[in-house]
Write a protein that holds these residues in place. Structure first.
Motif, short mmCIF file in Angstrom:
data_model
loop_
_atom_site.label_atom_id
_atom_site.label_comp_id
_atom_site.label_asym_id
_atom_site.label_seq_id
_atom_site.Cartn_x
_atom_site.Cartn_y
_atom_site.Cartn_z
N GLU A 167 0.85 -1.19 0.00
CA GLU A 167 0.00 0.00 0.00
C GLU A 167 0.89 1.23 0.00
OE1 GLU A 167 -3.74 -1.60 2.66
OE2 GLU A 167 -2.08 -0.62 3.68
N TYR A 168 0.39 2.27 -0.67
CA TYR A 168 1.10 3.55 -0.72
C TYR A 168 0.13 4.64 -0.31
CZ TYR A 168 4.62 0.86 -3.17
OH TYR A 168 5.57 -0.08 -3.48
N TRP A 169 0.55 5.47 0.64
CA TRP A 169 -0.30 6.50 1.23
C TRP A 169 0.37 7.86 1.19
CZ3 TRP A 169 -4.99 5.16 3.65
CH2 TRP A 169 -5.21 3.79 3.83
N ILE A 170 -0.41 8.90 0.96
CA ILE A 170 0.00 10.28 1.24
C ILE A 170 -1.03 10.79 2.22
CG2 ILE A 170 0.29 12.62 0.35
CD1 ILE A 170 1.30 11.44 -2.26
N GLY A 171 -0.62 10.99 3.46
CA GLY A 171 -1.56 11.34 4.51
C GLY A 171 -2.59 10.23 4.67
N ASN A 172 -3.87 10.60 4.67
CA ASN A 172 -4.95 9.61 4.77
C ASN A 172 -5.45 9.13 3.41
OD1 ASN A 172 -5.03 9.52 7.61
ND2 ASN A 172 -6.23 11.41 7.65
N ASP A 173 -4.77 9.53 2.35
CA ASP A 173 -5.16 9.20 0.99
C ASP A 173 -4.36 8.00 0.49
OD1 ASP A 173 -6.10 9.28 -1.64
OD2 ASP A 173 -4.92 11.05 -2.19
N LYS A 174 -5.02 6.85 0.32
CA LYS A 174 -4.34 5.69 -0.25
C LYS A 174 -4.23 5.92 -1.74
CE LYS A 174 -5.52 1.50 1.00
NZ LYS A 174 -6.20 0.18 1.02
N ILE A 175 -2.99 6.06 -2.23
CA ILE A 175 -2.78 6.37 -3.64
C ILE A 175 -2.57 5.13 -4.50
CG2 ILE A 175 -2.01 8.73 -3.22
CD1 ILE A 175 0.89 7.72 -3.56
N ALA A 176 -2.26 3.99 -3.89
CA ALA A 176 -2.10 2.75 -4.67
C ALA A 176 -2.11 1.54 -3.75
CB ALA A 176 -0.78 2.78 -5.45
N THR A 177 -2.61 0.44 -4.30
CA THR A 177 -2.51 -0.88 -3.69
C THR A 177 -2.05 -1.83 -4.78
OG1 THR A 177 -4.34 -0.43 -2.17
CG2 THR A 177 -3.74 -2.73 -2.48
N VAL A 178 -1.03 -2.64 -4.47
CA VAL A 178 -0.51 -3.61 -5.43
C VAL A 178 -0.65 -4.99 -4.80
CG1 VAL A 178 1.51 -4.37 -6.75
CG2 VAL A 178 1.13 -1.92 -6.34
N ASP A 179 -1.35 -5.87 -5.47
CA ASP A 179 -1.59 -7.22 -4.97
C ASP A 179 -0.30 -8.04 -4.99
OD1 ASP A 179 -2.73 -9.62 -4.16
OD2 ASP A 179 -3.78 -9.97 -6.05
N GLY A 180 -0.02 -8.70 -3.88
CA GLY A 180 1.15 -9.56 -3.81
C GLY A 180 0.83 -11.01 -4.11
N GLY A 181 -0.48 -11.34 -4.22
CA GLY A 181 -0.89 -12.68 -4.60
C GLY A 181 -0.50 -13.78 -3.63
N GLY A 182 -0.13 -13.43 -2.40
CA GLY A 182 0.29 -14.44 -1.44
C GLY A 182 1.61 -15.09 -1.80
N GLN A 183 2.33 -14.50 -2.74
CA GLN A 183 3.58 -15.07 -3.23
C GLN A 183 4.79 -14.46 -2.52
OE1 GLN A 183 3.56 -17.64 -5.60
NE2 GLN A 183 1.38 -17.48 -5.09
N GLN A 184 5.88 -15.19 -2.54
CA GLN A 184 7.15 -14.69 -2.03
C GLN A 184 7.78 -13.83 -3.13
OE1 GLN A 184 10.40 -17.54 -1.61
NE2 GLN A 184 10.63 -16.82 0.48
N PRO A 185 8.15 -12.57 -2.83
CA PRO A 185 8.72 -11.71 -3.87
C PRO A 185 10.17 -12.07 -4.18
CG PRO A 185 8.77 -10.59 -1.76
CD PRO A 185 8.06 -11.90 -1.53
N PRO A 186 10.68 -11.61 -5.34
CA PRO A 186 12.11 -11.73 -5.60
C PRO A 186 12.88 -10.77 -4.68
CG PRO A 186 11.04 -10.51 -7.36
CD PRO A 186 9.95 -10.98 -6.43
N GLU A 187 14.19 -10.68 -4.83
CA GLU A 187 15.00 -9.84 -3.94
C GLU A 187 14.65 -8.36 -4.04
OE1 GLU A 187 19.22 -10.54 -4.00
OE2 GLU A 187 18.91 -12.70 -3.99
N THR A 188 14.20 -7.91 -5.21
CA THR A 188 13.74 -6.54 -5.37
C THR A 188 12.42 -6.55 -6.15
OG1 THR A 188 14.95 -6.13 -7.41
CG2 THR A 188 16.06 -5.53 -5.35
N VAL A 189 11.57 -5.58 -5.82
CA VAL A 189 10.29 -5.40 -6.50
C VAL A 189 10.12 -3.91 -6.75
CG1 VAL A 189 7.78 -5.50 -6.21
CG2 VAL A 189 9.19 -7.42 -5.49
N THR A 190 9.67 -3.54 -7.95
CA THR A 190 9.43 -2.13 -8.27
C THR A 190 7.97 -1.93 -8.64
OG1 THR A 190 11.71 -1.84 -9.01
CG2 THR A 190 10.10 -0.21 -9.76
#
Length: 172
Positions: free
Chosen positions: A113-136
């Protein structure tokens, strides 16, 4: 002779105990993840851009219960991350920004989740998966301009915790 064996056993136990502590999984599990680009507040501490305390040595450890809206993740030892007057450098960006997470322990992910103050500006689904070493993630700043602090949250799928990072931006 029995007393000598007991002394030898105690000495051996005392000698190998520190090695076992260093090799135990608990020592490995203390590291997790944070936003390193643009440089989050904890990344600025680790890089020496801003003078900080203990977070300098463990920028990946800002972990707390899900649902918080604080830069320190509710972790008092990292409270300086909440101090807006500490001299955090704001990264110049346009109307969108690419946030890169660096993981040192890759937990299964519910979402980001990405927030500016009380405004959620984005949500990115992780799918319950283990991420690689970096995620953009590319995030649209939705009309926000000027100096902004984005709270980035990595919600873990298999625990009640999340990881927190605040990123200071100068949005044009």
């Amino acid at each position: 002779m029995k007393a000598n064996r007991k002394l030898v056993a105690a000495a051996v136990g005392t000698a190998i105990a520190p090695v076992l502590v260093l090799l135990s999984p608990a020592g490995i599990a203390s590291a997790h993840g944070y936003v390193n680009a643009p440089a989050s507040r904890q990344a600025q501490c680790a890089q020496g851009t801003v003078s900080c305390g203990q977070i300098k040595y463990e920028p990946q450890s800002v972990e707390g219960p899900k649902g918080l809206h604080s830069c320190d993740g509710g972790n008092a030892q990292f409270a300086e991350l909440n101090d807006n007057n500490k001299g955090w450098k704001a990264t110049p960006v346009g109307s969108s920004v690419a946030f890169t997470w660096k993981f040192t322990a890759r937990h299964r992910t519910s979402n980001y989740e990405y927030w500016i103050g009380n405004d959620k500006i984005a949500t990115v689904d992780g799918g319950g998966q283990q991420p690689p070493e970096t995620v953009t993630h590319n995030v649209d700043l939705k009309g926000h301009t000027g100096r902004q602090t984005v709270l980035a949250v990595w919600n873990i799928a298999d625990t009640a915790n999340a990881f927190y990072a605040c990123i200071d931006l100068q949005v044009s």
